[in-house]
Design an enzyme around this catalytic site. Structure first.
Site, PDB file in Angstrom:
ATOM      1  N   GLN A  61     -12.285 -45.972  47.475  1.00  0.00           N
ATOM      2  CA  GLN A  61     -11.417 -46.862  46.707  1.00  0.00           C
ATOM      3  C   GLN A  61     -10.557 -47.710  47.644  1.00  0.00           C
ATOM      4  OE1 GLN A  61      -7.773 -45.935  44.443  1.00  0.00           O
ATOM      5  NE2 GLN A  61      -8.853 -46.793  42.670  1.00  0.00           N
ATOM      6  N   CYS A  91      -2.887 -49.221  39.892  1.00  0.00           N
ATOM      7  CA  CYS A  91      -1.688 -48.540  40.381  1.00  0.00           C
ATOM      8  C   CYS A  91      -0.451 -49.406  40.150  1.00  0.00           C
ATOM      9  CB  CYS A  91      -1.820 -48.224  41.865  1.00  0.00           C
ATOM     10  SG  CYS A  91      -0.340 -47.418  42.477  1.00  0.00           S
ATOM     11  N   LYS A 130     -11.371 -50.211  38.929  1.00  0.00           N
ATOM     12  CA  LYS A 130     -10.608 -49.257  38.120  1.00  0.00           C
ATOM     13  C   LYS A 130      -9.345 -49.976  37.667  1.00  0.00           C
ATOM     14  CE  LYS A 130      -8.567 -44.601  38.298  1.00  0.00           C
ATOM     15  NZ  LYS A 130      -7.118 -44.716  38.492  1.00  0.00           N
ATOM     16  N   HIS A 162      -8.377 -46.787  32.759  1.00  0.00           N
ATOM     17  CA  HIS A 162      -7.312 -45.836  32.421  1.00  0.00           C
ATOM     18  C   HIS A 162      -6.724 -46.336  31.105  1.00  0.00           C
ATOM     19  CE1 HIS A 162      -3.383 -43.682  33.930  1.00  0.00           C
ATOM     20  NE2 HIS A 162      -3.724 -43.316  32.724  1.00  0.00           N
ATOM     21  N   ASN A 202     -10.731 -43.071  31.396  1.00  0.00           N
ATOM     22  CA  ASN A 202      -9.879 -42.192  32.196  1.00  0.00           C
ATOM     23  C   ASN A 202      -8.516 -42.054  31.522  1.00  0.00           C
ATOM     24  OD1 ASN A 202      -7.597 -42.810  34.745  1.00  0.00           O
ATOM     25  ND2 ASN A 202      -8.716 -40.894  34.695  1.00  0.00           N
ATOM     26  N   GLY A 204      -5.750 -38.461  30.705  1.00  0.00           N
ATOM     27  CA  GLY A 204      -5.428 -37.383  29.782  1.00  0.00           C
ATOM     28  C   GLY A 204      -6.586 -36.520  29.323  1.00  0.00           C
ATOM     29  N   GLY A 224      -8.639 -36.714  36.365  1.00  0.00           N
ATOM     30  CA  GLY A 224      -7.783 -36.667  37.541  1.00  0.00           C
ATOM     31  C   GLY A 224      -7.074 -35.328  37.635  1.00  0.00           C
TER      32      GLY A 224
END
Ligand SMILES: Cc1cc2nc3c(=O)[nH]c(=O)nc-3n(C[C@H](O)[C@H](O)[C@H](O)COP(=O)(O)O)c2cc1C
Length: 335
Positions: A61, A91, A130, A162, A202, A204, A224
């Site tokens: 990544q 992020c 991502k 995500h 992605n 939870g 994760g």
């Protein structure tokens, strides 16, 4: 290929962690921690990018937003043997925003498209993205659709999403992994509207049953924290999601596989704890979880600790150790 993925996690999914996870699942796709393109270009590459060939399939990544630098870093990653280059557009940390990369790039689909195109022009392996379902006051419907549209047109056909928005102000990255709420339906709609793309959800997902439910709507899942904190859930991934007939590896088997690996690491000047810190959750929910965790975390950090510490930890966890002659606490779900 991407049916089951283990998320990139800074400080967590380093090469030792990935080697350990690979002992639990042969097929799950692994991701490195994020490495910035600048670090790849200027830093100690062997330390930043080196990994054991047993880890494949593994994706590197990258973080960055300068197409030429990302392209160069991607080419270096491909030469190191990575199977995929993944660009971090998820992020939310301030540090990452200052560098103008991570989630803030969701507002700049054209720039992300240029980054993807530049990397694609330099490597044969897939270039993937991502991202989040949006940032701040973006519209999770229209803005996400536009982002995916542009980036897909540049040659990215695999997206890990995500399923929550990133908030660029006022939340720490840790808080932003809990709030705002997850919107899995949005990711499922994305897949329905773009069946040609590979969409991985992605956020939870805690169990393989959860994962199986998601796979009814999307192509893949990425776990994760659950995979890191309770790694033994990975032991049935191959059988459940990749049609493997191989027997499920035992906890003990997964740890014994680490002994020669840790020995090599120590001989090369590393510390036992670099390897064993990732296995502390392996007995999560089992009667001796706490003893295992305590023994290993206290002893593996000691100067000069050898793999005898790991052997003793196995004996303790499996109920053969001296420390286990007294009555044990019951399985502690909070472990
Ligand atoms: C300790 C930690 C470090 C993380 N580092 C990264 C990273 O380097 N790159 C990235 O894309 N996401 C990173 N994430 C986010 C995860 O990849 C994932 O998107 C997030 O944790 C949600 O998935 P989960 O609920 O299954 O944990 C990190 C998460 C954690 C907990």
């Amino acid at each position: 290929m991407h049916r089951f993925c283990i998320a990139p996690m800074m400080e967590w999914t380093d090469r030792h962690c990935r080697y350990f996870h690979r002992g639990l699942t042969r097929h799950a796709r692994l991701y490195t921690e994020m490495v910035t393109a600048d670090a790849v270009l200027r830093g100690d590459r062997a330390r930043l990018l080196g990994f054991s060939p047993d880890e494949n399939p593994v994706a590197l990544q990258l973080g960055g937003s300068a197409p030429a630098k990302l392209a160069e870093a991607a080419a270096i990653g491909e030469a190191f043997g990575y199977d995929e280059i993944n660009l971090n557009i998820g992020c939310p940390s301030d540090k990452v925003q200052e560098g103008r990369f991570g989630a803030c790039l969701m507002a700049e689909p054209d720039l992300v498209a240029r980054c993807v195109a530049a990397m694609r022009a330099r490597v044969q392996i897939p270039v993937t993205v991502k991202c989040r379902i949006g940032i701040d006051d973006q519209d999770a419907e229209a803005d996400l659709a536009r982002f995916i549209e542009r980036v897909a047109a540049a040659g990215c056909s695999i997206f890990i999403v995500h399923a929550r928005k990133a908030w660029l102000k006022g939340l720490s990255p840790k808080e932003n992994r809990e709030v705002p709420p997850l919107d899995y339906a949005r990711v499922a709609r994305l897949k329905a509207s773009r069946p040609d793309l590979t969409i991985i959800v992605n956020g939870g997902i805690e169990t393989l049953d959860d994962a199986a439910r998601h796979l009814e709507h999307v192509d893949g899942v990425m776990l994760g924290r659950a995979a890191y904190q309770d790694p033994y859930i990975l032991a049935e991934v191959d059988q459940r999601f990749y049609g493997s007939q191989a027997p499920v590896v035992s906890r003990q088997g997964a740890l014994e596989r680490l002994i020669p690996y840790a020995e090599r690491h120590i001989q090369a000047g590393g510390r036992l704890n670099n390897v064993t810190r990732h296995v502390l959750g392996l007995y999560h929910g089992r009667p001796r979880a706490r003893l295992f965790r305590r023994y290993l975390s206290e002893n593996a950090v000691r100067e000069g600790a050898t793999t005898d510490v790991l052997r003793e930890a196995i004996r303790i966890a499996e109920g053969e150790g001296v420390a286990c002659t007294r009555a044990e606490p019951q399985a502690d779900a909070a472990e």
